[in-house]
Design a protein around this motif. Structure first.
Motif, mmCIF file in Angstrom:
data_model
loop_
_atom_site.group_PDB
_atom_site.id
_atom_site.type_symbol
_atom_site.label_atom_id
_atom_site.label_comp_id
_atom_site.label_asym_id
_atom_site.label_seq_id
_atom_site.Cartn_x
_atom_site.Cartn_y
_atom_site.Cartn_z
ATOM 1 N N VAL A 153 1.463 -7.246 4.843
ATOM 2 C CA VAL A 153 1.270 -6.179 3.856
ATOM 3 C C VAL A 153 2.138 -4.994 4.257
ATOM 4 C CG1 VAL A 153 -0.366 -4.579 2.807
ATOM 5 C CG2 VAL A 153 -1.083 -6.930 3.352
ATOM 6 N N LEU A 160 -4.283 -3.397 8.548
ATOM 7 C CA LEU A 160 -3.763 -4.291 7.513
ATOM 8 C C LEU A 160 -3.066 -5.499 8.136
ATOM 9 C CD1 LEU A 160 -2.230 -1.644 5.091
ATOM 10 C CD2 LEU A 160 -4.126 -3.188 4.538
ATOM 11 N N ALA A 200 -5.945 -4.624 -0.629
ATOM 12 C CA ALA A 200 -4.724 -5.352 -0.270
ATOM 13 C C ALA A 200 -4.962 -6.826 -0.005
ATOM 14 C CB ALA A 200 -4.075 -4.696 0.951
ATOM 15 N N VAL A 249 -7.780 -1.821 2.798
ATOM 16 C CA VAL A 249 -7.790 -3.173 3.354
ATOM 17 C C VAL A 249 -8.406 -4.159 2.359
ATOM 18 C CG1 VAL A 249 -8.791 -4.639 5.145
ATOM 19 C CG2 VAL A 249 -7.762 -2.438 5.761
ATOM 20 N N VAL A 270 0.872 -1.173 0.000
ATOM 21 C CA VAL A 270 0.000 0.000 0.000
ATOM 22 C C VAL A 270 0.910 1.225 0.000
ATOM 23 C CG1 VAL A 270 -1.755 1.313 1.233
ATOM 24 C CG2 VAL A 270 -1.848 -1.196 1.231
#
Length: 386
Positions: A252, A248, A202, A199, A60
């Motif tokens: 990630v 997250l 991802a 979220v 991200v």
């Protein structure tokens, strides 16, 4: 950092753009998405880059508009979480240090002279009119203006799911189409929507999600970076990034970057180019913004205009012809079709000076925080990984 590493000029306090300095190669906005691609296990190709990011199944990228590296370093109390991530060298944005240019460099992995968004406002060669690249206020096809495939589209072709999470009003805008076409677009107008959108995006593997936050820049322009209003918004940004990190999965990765920094321009460092003698002589059109002016000239008037601007502005700005600026690498490699969009003469403000035009850009005179020039405060940006 050392002066040699970033190309800082002692006379101006300017930074040399990273693509003109071998020591700083690989840490520009144009290098971020290629580095993310490698961390995801694919290769976008293109120019060589020294930027390396840790491997992860999903990334991200959060861009905080206006969060310069030096501003973050000076505000530990307001941004303890982001400040704790400092430690690696900062990256640089491009020239001019402005949103339209920087967002497109990030999204295309190209220098301004290649993607063609060379300022907040610039001349449309075919018509001689001024295009505002943020508001896209002219009948110009974004795919003609910026024809290169974006990094988002190239990642999609390599099997990486790409998503842009940004304000609903920006969906389908000219600037979005220039720099972010090829990605799915999720409209998100507040932090709850941004976190939820990031979220969800991802959860795809491999994936790249880009999140844009423009509120800090908005407050900086109107109140200045030396204001309680700006500091309060920085606290919110710091908390928002922590909230996103907590939401997250740990595998990630988040990369926090910015498009530029900002300086406050008070009444004592403002000049009006419509009032100072000679500055409109030989000039057909003014573009850019108060910290970085594109000056378009009558045929045969370039040398005279450049000489006059140098003499009148003196130590308040660096004034170069287009050829001089491109020779210094200010815009990186310059495509033939992009060259006439750059001013015949360009003027980059020193210190906290602003080069205003009350006739053509009256709105700019209402702003406190400004950006666009080549100072460390404007060009150095954080590159934080968490």
């Amino acid at each position: 950092m050392t002066q040699g590493a970033w190309g800082s000029g002692p006379a101006t306090g300017f930074l040399a753009p990273a693509w003109s300095s071998a020591d700083a190669a690989g840490r520009t906005l144009a290098d971020v998405l290629p580095a993310v691609a490698r961390a995801l296990g694919v290769d976008l190709g293109g120019h060589a880059s020294s930027l390396e990011l840790p491997p992860a199944p999903a990334y991200v990228v959060v861009l905080v508009d206006g969060l310069g590296h030096e501003l973050l370093a000076e505000h530990r109390a307001q941004a303890p979480y982001l400040h704790s991530l400092l430690g690696t060298p900062p990256a640089t944005c491009g020239v001019p240090s402005t949103t339209a240019t920087s967002l497109t460099s990030l999204g295309t992995a190209l220098a301004p002279g290649q993607h063609g968004l060379v300022g907040f406002t610039s001349r449309v060669p075919a018509t001689g009119e001024l295009l505002n690249a943020l508001f896209w206020d002219r009948d110009v096809d974004p795919l003609d203006w910026q024809p290169h495939p974006t990094a988002f589209a190239r990642l999609e072709a390599l099997g990486v799911r790409t998503t842009v999470v940004s304000k609903r009003e920006f969906a389908g805008s000219g600037l979005t189409r220039c720099g972010q076409r090829g990605a799915a677009y999720v409209g998100a107008d507040d932090i709850a929507e941004r976190v939820a959108g990031a979220v969800a995006a991802a959860a795809h593997r491999p994936s790249l999600t880009y999140v844009y936050d423009g509120d800090l820049d908005w407050h900086g322009h109107r109140a200045g970076v030396d204001s309680q209003r700006w500091r309060g918004q920085l606290r919110d940004v710091d908390e928002d990034v922590q909230e996103l990190r907590d939401a997250l999965p740990p595998e990630v990765r988040i990369v926090v970057v910015a498009d530029h920094g900002m300086v406050d321009c008070g009444p004592e460092t403002r000049v009006d180019v419509d009032v100072l003698p000679g500055l409109r002589d030989g000039v057909t059109l003014l573009g850019g913004e108060a910290r970085f002016r594109h000056v378009y000239c009558h045929d045969g008037a370039v040398d005279d205009v450049a000489a006059t601007w140098r003499e009148v502005l003196g130590e308040r700005a660096t004034v170069l012809t287009r050829e001089q600026a491109t020779a210094r690498g200010w815009f990186g490699p310059v495509d033939a079709g992009v060259r006439p969009r750059i001013g015949d003469v360009v003027a980059a403000a020193h210190g906290t000076w602003g080069l205003f035009s009350t006739t053509d850009f009256a709105y700019e005179t209402t702003l406190v925080g400004l950006h666009g020039s080549l100072t460390p405060q404007e060009m150095l940006i954080p590159l934080l990984v968490c």
